[in-house]
Design a protein around this motif. Sequence first.
Motif, PDB file in Angstrom:
ATOM      1  N   ASN A  85      37.639 -41.343   7.334  1.00 57.25           N
ATOM      2  CA  ASN A  85      38.346 -41.509   8.600  1.00 57.25           C
ATOM      3  C   ASN A  85      37.365 -41.866   9.720  1.00 57.25           C
ATOM      4  OD1 ASN A  85      40.706 -41.612  10.118  1.00 57.25           O
ATOM      5  ND2 ASN A  85      40.503 -39.479  10.798  1.00 57.25           N
ATOM      6  N   ALA A  86      36.402 -42.725   9.391  1.00 58.83           N
ATOM      7  CA  ALA A  86      35.390 -43.121  10.369  1.00 58.83           C
ATOM      8  C   ALA A  86      35.937 -44.170  11.321  1.00 58.83           C
ATOM      9  CB  ALA A  86      34.160 -43.668   9.645  1.00 58.83           C
ATOM     10  N   ALA A  87      35.533 -44.056  12.594  1.00 60.31           N
ATOM     11  CA  ALA A  87      35.962 -45.014  13.600  1.00 60.31           C
ATOM     12  C   ALA A  87      34.940 -46.121  13.819  1.00 60.31           C
ATOM     13  CB  ALA A  87      36.217 -44.292  14.923  1.00 60.31           C
ATOM     14  N   ALA A  88      33.692 -45.873  13.411  1.00 54.57           N
ATOM     15  CA  ALA A  88      32.635 -46.869  13.595  1.00 54.57           C
ATOM     16  C   ALA A  88      31.566 -46.654  12.525  1.00 54.57           C
ATOM     17  CB  ALA A  88      32.024 -46.755  14.990  1.00 54.57           C
ATOM     18  N   LEU A  89      30.774 -47.693  12.285  1.00 54.62           N
ATOM     19  CA  LEU A  89      29.713 -47.643  11.279  1.00 54.62           C
ATOM     20  C   LEU A  89      28.407 -48.152  11.874  1.00 54.62           C
ATOM     21  CD1 LEU A  89      31.552 -49.352   8.255  1.00 54.62           C
ATOM     22  CD2 LEU A  89      31.438 -46.894   8.751  1.00 54.62           C
ATOM     23  N   ILE A  90      27.307 -47.607  11.397  1.00 59.11           N
ATOM     24  CA  ILE A  90      25.990 -48.178  11.655  1.00 59.11           C
ATOM     25  C   ILE A  90      25.380 -48.452  10.288  1.00 59.11           C
ATOM     26  CG2 ILE A  90      23.677 -47.812  12.576  1.00 59.11           C
ATOM     27  CD1 ILE A  90      24.869 -46.061  14.719  1.00 59.11           C
ATOM     28  N   LEU A  91      25.042 -49.711  10.029  1.00 58.50           N
ATOM     29  CA  LEU A  91      24.475 -50.111   8.744  1.00 58.50           C
ATOM     30  C   LEU A  91      22.954 -50.144   8.868  1.00 58.50           C
ATOM     31  CD1 LEU A  91      26.947 -53.016   7.905  1.00 58.50           C
ATOM     32  CD2 LEU A  91      27.209 -50.560   7.499  1.00 58.50           C
ATOM     33  N   VAL A  92      22.263 -49.481   7.964  1.00 60.49           N
ATOM     34  CA  VAL A  92      20.801 -49.357   8.029  1.00 60.49           C
ATOM     35  C   VAL A  92      20.203 -49.893   6.738  1.00 60.49           C
ATOM     36  CG1 VAL A  92      18.862 -47.806   8.424  1.00 60.49           C
ATOM     37  CG2 VAL A  92      21.101 -47.270   9.410  1.00 60.49           C
ATOM     38  N   HIS A  93      19.151 -50.705   6.895  1.00 59.59           N
ATOM     39  CA  HIS A  93      18.532 -51.347   5.734  1.00 59.59           C
ATOM     40  C   HIS A  93      17.019 -51.385   5.948  1.00 59.59           C
ATOM     41  CE1 HIS A  93      17.758 -54.080   2.498  1.00 59.59           C
ATOM     42  NE2 HIS A  93      17.468 -55.105   3.288  1.00 59.59           N
ATOM     43  N   ASN A  94      16.265 -51.137   4.903  1.00 64.32           N
ATOM     44  CA  ASN A  94      14.803 -51.128   5.013  1.00 64.32           C
ATOM     45  C   ASN A  94      14.180 -52.238   4.177  1.00 64.32           C
ATOM     46  OD1 ASN A  94      15.517 -49.812   2.525  1.00 64.32           O
ATOM     47  ND2 ASN A  94      13.411 -49.096   2.371  1.00 64.32           N
ATOM     48  N   HIS A  95      12.913 -52.562   4.509  1.00 65.23           N
ATOM     49  CA  HIS A  95      12.114 -53.500   3.728  1.00 65.23           C
ATOM     50  C   HIS A  95      10.806 -52.790   3.371  1.00 65.23           C
ATOM     51  CE1 HIS A  95      14.581 -57.119   4.311  1.00 65.23           C
ATOM     52  NE2 HIS A  95      14.849 -56.621   5.505  1.00 65.23           N
ATOM     53  N   PRO A  96      10.661 -52.323   2.125  1.00 58.98           N
ATOM     54  CA  PRO A  96       9.463 -51.556   1.763  1.00 58.98           C
ATOM     55  C   PRO A  96       8.161 -52.312   1.951  1.00 58.98           C
ATOM     56  CG  PRO A  96      11.164 -51.348   0.094  1.00 58.98           C
ATOM     57  CD  PRO A  96      11.623 -52.408   1.031  1.00 58.98           C
ATOM     58  N   THR A  97       8.188 -53.634   1.883  1.00 57.98           N
ATOM     59  CA  THR A  97       6.964 -54.425   2.006  1.00 57.98           C
ATOM     60  C   THR A  97       6.571 -54.675   3.460  1.00 57.98           C
ATOM     61  OG1 THR A  97       8.261 -56.466   1.857  1.00 57.98           O
ATOM     62  CG2 THR A  97       7.346 -55.580  -0.194  1.00 57.98           C
ATOM     63  N   GLN A  98       7.399 -54.209   4.397  1.00 57.85           N
ATOM     64  CA  GLN A  98       7.098 -54.408   5.815  1.00 57.85           C
ATOM     65  C   GLN A  98       7.162 -53.066   6.531  1.00 57.85           C
ATOM     66  OE1 GLN A  98       9.792 -57.312   7.463  1.00 57.85           O
ATOM     67  NE2 GLN A  98       9.533 -58.721   5.741  1.00 57.85           N
ATOM     68  N   PRO A  99       6.392 -52.894   7.625  1.00 56.14           N
ATOM     69  CA  PRO A  99       6.446 -51.643   8.392  1.00 56.14           C
ATOM     70  C   PRO A  99       7.856 -51.400   8.906  1.00 56.14           C
ATOM     71  CG  PRO A  99       4.576 -52.984   9.083  1.00 56.14           C
ATOM     72  CD  PRO A  99       5.417 -53.852   8.189  1.00 56.14           C
ATOM     73  N   PHE A 100       8.300 -50.131   8.814  1.00 54.37           N
ATOM     74  CA  PHE A 100       9.644 -49.795   9.285  1.00 54.37           C
ATOM     75  C   PHE A 100       9.683 -49.790  10.795  1.00 54.37           C
ATOM     76  CE2 PHE A 100      13.798 -48.154   8.256  1.00 54.37           C
ATOM     77  CZ  PHE A 100      14.166 -47.489   9.401  1.00 54.37           C
ATOM     78  N   ALA A 140      14.002 -41.023   7.184  1.00 53.18           N
ATOM     79  CA  ALA A 140      14.767 -41.171   5.941  1.00 53.18           C
ATOM     80  C   ALA A 140      14.312 -42.360   5.101  1.00 53.18           C
ATOM     81  CB  ALA A 140      16.256 -41.317   6.272  1.00 53.18           C
ATOM     82  N   LEU A 141      13.813 -43.438   5.745  1.00 55.34           N
ATOM     83  CA  LEU A 141      13.598 -44.683   5.019  1.00 55.34           C
ATOM     84  C   LEU A 141      12.174 -45.222   5.035  1.00 55.34           C
ATOM     85  CD1 LEU A 141      16.796 -46.624   6.112  1.00 55.34           C
ATOM     86  CD2 LEU A 141      16.273 -45.851   3.815  1.00 55.34           C
ATOM     87  N   ALA A 142      11.357 -44.777   5.963  1.00 56.04           N
ATOM     88  CA  ALA A 142      10.067 -45.436   6.173  1.00 56.04           C
ATOM     89  C   ALA A 142       9.178 -45.437   4.941  1.00 56.04           C
ATOM     90  CB  ALA A 142       9.331 -44.780   7.335  1.00 56.04           C
ATOM     91  N   HIS A 143       9.281 -44.399   4.112  1.00 54.23           N
ATOM     92  CA  HIS A 143       8.375 -44.286   2.970  1.00 54.23           C
ATOM     93  C   HIS A 143       9.042 -44.582   1.636  1.00 54.23           C
ATOM     94  CE1 HIS A 143       5.533 -42.615   5.808  1.00 54.23           C
ATOM     95  NE2 HIS A 143       6.439 -41.739   6.192  1.00 54.23           N
ATOM     96  N   GLU A 144      10.250 -45.125   1.675  1.00 52.50           N
ATOM     97  CA  GLU A 144      10.925 -45.503   0.430  1.00 52.50           C
ATOM     98  C   GLU A 144      10.200 -46.679  -0.230  1.00 52.50           C
ATOM     99  OE1 GLU A 144      13.369 -44.306  -1.371  1.00 52.50           O
ATOM    100  OE2 GLU A 144      13.754 -42.621  -0.016  1.00 52.50           O
ATOM    101  N   LYS A 145      10.124 -46.647  -1.557  1.00 55.79           N
ATOM    102  CA  LYS A 145       9.425 -47.700  -2.292  1.00 55.79           C
ATOM    103  C   LYS A 145      10.346 -48.832  -2.721  1.00 55.79           C
ATOM    104  CE  LYS A 145       5.902 -45.099  -1.823  1.00 55.79           C
ATOM    105  NZ  LYS A 145       4.999 -45.348  -0.683  1.00 55.79           N
ATOM    106  N   THR A 146      11.647 -48.612  -2.622  1.00 56.94           N
ATOM    107  CA  THR A 146      12.624 -49.660  -2.935  1.00 56.94           C
ATOM    108  C   THR A 146      13.599 -49.795  -1.771  1.00 56.94           C
ATOM    109  OG1 THR A 146      14.083 -48.066  -4.053  1.00 56.94           O
ATOM    110  CG2 THR A 146      12.490 -49.255  -5.420  1.00 56.94           C
ATOM    111  N   GLU A 147      14.312 -50.941  -1.731  1.00 51.15           N
ATOM    112  CA  GLU A 147      15.256 -51.162  -0.641  1.00 51.15           C
ATOM    113  C   GLU A 147      16.481 -50.260  -0.785  1.00 51.15           C
ATOM    114  OE1 GLU A 147      16.377 -55.031   0.462  1.00 51.15           O
ATOM    115  OE2 GLU A 147      14.329 -55.835   0.483  1.00 51.15           O
ATOM    116  N   GLN A 148      16.969 -49.788   0.354  1.00 52.26           N
ATOM    117  CA  GLN A 148      18.191 -48.983   0.409  1.00 52.26           C
ATOM    118  C   GLN A 148      19.141 -49.585   1.438  1.00 52.26           C
ATOM    119  OE1 GLN A 148      17.799 -44.838   1.216  1.00 52.26           O
ATOM    120  NE2 GLN A 148      16.546 -44.407  -0.591  1.00 52.26           N
TER     121      GLN A 148
END
Length: 276
Positions: free
Chosen positions: A261-276, A212-220
């Motif tokens: 109605n979520a019981a838990a979250l996983i937060l995901v963040h990418n850095h386009p200038t660094q390998p995912f 989902a994120l490895a090839h994104e050109k901007t941060e998500q």
Amino acid sequence: MGKAKRSATELGREPATDDGALVALLAAGLRLQTSDNVWRVSGNTLPHRLMLRDAGGTWNRLDQCWDFTGEDPTTRLVAAIEAAPTPSGHNSGNAEAPKPHYHGHRGRVRERVLKTGTEPLADYELLELLLFYSIERIDTKPLAKRLLERFGTLGDVFAAEPGQLREFEIDQRTLVHFKALREVGRRLAERKVKDMPVLTNWQQLIDYCHAALAHEKTEQFRILFLDTKNVLIADEVQQRGTIDHTPVYPREVVKRALALNAAALILVHNHPTQPF
């Protein structure tokens, strides 16, 4: 007769030729349209490609038509069609024209895939195969190799910005094709983690985030919402940023978690200038 005239005057400009010439073009399978002193010939242009080129036309790969500049080319095109010899072939009595070196190549590649599958294909061969279905009439192997040389991987080709792909004269149909292929890859990865306890399939979750994120050109900033059994409820992009920054609003995160109605979250963040 009216249709022929309208097709040549798409934007209200009167043709410089009579209806008979326009009808002759239509009979040959060609349509003429004009705008801003550019005349465009589309339709069944393949049998007439040499004639169109000799008449001063330039193949427009992006719009899949022949462009003529200056005066109305209708009269000289009709004259060229009438003067053209009978097409060569097995019934014409004439020898067939030499075929390009890549003649039949697409059929051979498809036959190879049907026999051995896609696993043995190199990246450029797989990309070449995919390009068959969006780009017609040309050898797509050189283009596939140039794209991979420029962007590095298949994922980076599919994630490239439209402006970058325009450098390679990639048309809108191929752009849509690339976007669809990338989304297919993401959904296939998502399928492995959806409706399963995420924390017991950690590697599959990592693989999904990579897709989902490895090839994104901007941060998500993405949020994976889980239920009480750690099963994925939803995956959403909460914010999009720049190449080195993205804002996060805790209030919006909590608000959305409560709505689902979520019981838990996983937060995901990418850095386009660094390998995912």
